[in-house]
Design a protein around this motif. Structure first.
Motif, short mmCIF file in Angstrom:
data_model
loop_
_atom_site.label_atom_id
_atom_site.label_comp_id
_atom_site.label_asym_id
_atom_site.label_seq_id
_atom_site.Cartn_x
_atom_site.Cartn_y
_atom_site.Cartn_z
N VAL A 15 10.40 -12.58 3.11
CA VAL A 15 11.31 -11.59 2.55
C VAL A 15 10.89 -11.33 1.11
O VAL A 15 10.66 -12.27 0.34
CB VAL A 15 12.77 -12.09 2.61
N ALA A 16 10.76 -10.04 0.76
CA ALA A 16 10.39 -9.64 -0.59
C ALA A 16 11.61 -9.03 -1.27
O ALA A 16 12.66 -8.84 -0.65
CB ALA A 16 9.24 -8.64 -0.54
N LYS A 17 11.46 -8.67 -2.53
CA LYS A 17 12.56 -8.06 -3.28
C LYS A 17 12.94 -6.71 -2.70
O LYS A 17 12.12 -6.03 -2.09
CB LYS A 17 12.14 -7.86 -4.74
N GLY A 18 14.18 -6.33 -2.91
CA GLY A 18 14.63 -5.00 -2.54
C GLY A 18 14.84 -4.77 -1.06
O GLY A 18 14.70 -3.65 -0.58
N GLY A 19 15.16 -5.80 -0.31
CA GLY A 19 15.44 -5.62 1.11
C GLY A 19 14.20 -5.31 1.94
O GLY A 19 14.24 -4.52 2.87
N ARG A 20 13.09 -5.93 1.57
CA ARG A 20 11.83 -5.66 2.26
C ARG A 20 11.27 -6.91 2.92
O ARG A 20 11.51 -8.03 2.49
CB ARG A 20 10.79 -5.15 1.27
N LEU A 21 10.51 -6.66 3.97
CA LEU A 21 9.72 -7.70 4.62
C LEU A 21 8.28 -7.49 4.17
O LEU A 21 7.76 -6.37 4.24
CB LEU A 21 9.82 -7.57 6.15
N ARG A 22 7.64 -8.54 3.71
CA ARG A 22 6.23 -8.47 3.30
C ARG A 22 5.41 -9.25 4.31
O ARG A 22 5.70 -10.42 4.60
CB ARG A 22 6.03 -9.05 1.90
N VAL A 23 4.39 -8.60 4.85
CA VAL A 23 3.48 -9.21 5.82
C VAL A 23 2.09 -9.22 5.20
O VAL A 23 1.64 -8.20 4.68
CB VAL A 23 3.49 -8.44 7.16
N GLU A 24 1.42 -10.39 5.26
CA GLU A 24 0.09 -10.54 4.69
C GLU A 24 -0.86 -11.10 5.74
O GLU A 24 -0.49 -11.99 6.50
CB GLU A 24 0.11 -11.51 3.51
N VAL A 25 -2.10 -10.60 5.75
CA VAL A 25 -3.16 -11.12 6.60
C VAL A 25 -4.34 -11.44 5.68
O VAL A 25 -4.78 -10.58 4.93
CB VAL A 25 -3.57 -10.13 7.70
N THR A 26 -4.82 -12.68 5.75
CA THR A 26 -5.93 -13.11 4.91
C THR A 26 -7.14 -13.37 5.80
O THR A 26 -7.04 -14.00 6.85
CB THR A 26 -5.56 -14.40 4.14
N ASP A 27 -8.29 -12.83 5.34
CA ASP A 27 -9.54 -12.98 6.08
C ASP A 27 -10.68 -13.18 5.10
O ASP A 27 -10.50 -12.98 3.91
CB ASP A 27 -9.79 -11.74 6.95
N PRO A 28 -11.87 -13.61 5.61
CA PRO A 28 -13.02 -13.69 4.71
C PRO A 28 -13.29 -12.30 4.15
O PRO A 28 -13.30 -11.32 4.89
CB PRO A 28 -14.16 -14.15 5.61
N ALA A 29 -13.48 -12.21 2.85
CA ALA A 29 -13.62 -10.90 2.21
C ALA A 29 -14.85 -10.16 2.72
O ALA A 29 -15.93 -10.72 2.83
CB ALA A 29 -13.70 -11.07 0.70
N ALA A 30 -14.64 -8.93 3.04
CA ALA A 30 -15.72 -8.01 3.39
C ALA A 30 -15.65 -6.89 2.37
O ALA A 30 -14.69 -6.79 1.62
CB ALA A 30 -15.51 -7.48 4.81
N PRO A 31 -16.64 -6.01 2.35
CA PRO A 31 -16.51 -4.86 1.45
C PRO A 31 -15.17 -4.17 1.70
O PRO A 31 -14.66 -4.18 2.82
CB PRO A 31 -17.69 -3.98 1.83
N GLY A 32 -14.62 -3.59 0.65
CA GLY A 32 -13.29 -2.97 0.72
C GLY A 32 -13.09 -2.04 1.90
O GLY A 32 -13.93 -1.21 2.19
N VAL A 33 -12.00 -2.23 2.60
CA VAL A 33 -11.64 -1.35 3.70
C VAL A 33 -10.74 -0.26 3.13
O VAL A 33 -9.82 -0.55 2.37
CB VAL A 33 -10.90 -2.13 4.81
N ARG A 34 -11.02 0.97 3.44
CA ARG A 34 -10.27 2.10 2.89
C ARG A 34 -9.64 2.91 4.02
O ARG A 34 -10.10 2.88 5.15
CB ARG A 34 -11.21 3.02 2.11
N VAL A 35 -8.61 3.65 3.63
CA VAL A 35 -8.00 4.60 4.56
C VAL A 35 -9.06 5.64 4.87
O VAL A 35 -9.70 6.18 3.98
CB VAL A 35 -6.76 5.28 3.94
N GLN A 36 -9.28 5.88 6.17
CA GLN A 36 -10.30 6.84 6.58
C GLN A 36 -9.67 8.02 7.29
O GLN A 36 -8.60 7.90 7.87
CB GLN A 36 -11.28 6.18 7.57
N ARG A 37 -10.35 9.11 7.23
CA ARG A 37 -9.93 10.27 8.01
C ARG A 37 -10.49 10.12 9.41
O ARG A 37 -11.60 9.67 9.60
CB ARG A 37 -10.47 11.56 7.39
#
Length: 190
Positions: free
Chosen positions: A70-92
């Motif tokens: 549970v995060a501030k402001g009535g939010r649920l925070r979900v995190e996934v941790t993995d071995p770092a790869a080059p940055g993943v970006r939003v794609q078209r």
């Protein structure tokens, strides 16, 4: 203390297993609405899939970490941790491609989302999203609700001259002329 936290071997089978086990658990713990549960399932699936595809798939013996809290402001925070790869970006989305829409989906459904690198932890990346959960939002007290209702009832009402307003709107619209662009057509020789 987080609602859910674990680390698992990274594999395609684990992606589905995480979604099938975590979403019902969080749905029950937070009394999610059906819409919230559906959004959570989709975003968890996309985030875990991205963690496996871009962080673990080509690294034998990789671990995938999952955390929900549970995060501030009535939010649920979900995190996934993995071995770092080059940055993943939003794609078209390109053509009929089946992939490339995960972060786009998350960006549309989540209140906030992002990614952080942790160089001290061996170069891991943690991708996360936060979503508002109705059952976590602060409830108004009965006194606040009564005060809001009484002030709304006491507020003076105003009348709007809709005919004058519509006239101004009508006159403000540009005139559209349909025709051709370019010189007029040549007249046929007689």
């Amino acid at each position: 203390m987080p609602l859910v936290e674990f680390e698992t071997d990274a594999s395609p089978e684990e992606v589905g297993q995480i979604r099938r086990s975590v979403v019902p658990l969080l749905t029950a713990a937070l009394t999610l609405t059906p819409e919230e549960a559906e959004d959570l399932e989709l975003m968890v699936s996309e985030l875990v899939t991205n963690g496996w595809l871009y962080g673990c798939r080509r690294r034998e013996g990789s671990k995938l970490g999952f955390r929900a809290d549970v995060a501030k402001g009535g939010r649920l925070r979900v995190e996934v941790t993995d071995p770092a790869a080059p940055g993943v970006r939003v794609q078209r989305r390109r053509g009929a491609s089946e992939g490339g829409r995960g972060l786009l989906i998350i960006s549309r459904l989540a209140k906030e989302h992002g990614s952080e690198r942790n160089w001290e932890a061996g170069g891991t990346r943690t991708s996360w999203f936060e979503m508002e959960i109705a059952s976590l939002l602060p409830k108004e007290s009965e006194e606040e609700t009564a005060a809001a209702v009484s002030s709304a009832e006491a507020a003076p009402t105003s009348t709007v001259n809709t005919a004058a307003l519509n006239s101004r709107i009508r006159h403000a619209r540009p005139t559209v002329v349909v025709g051709t662009i370019g010189p007029p057509p040549l007249a046929a020789a007689a």
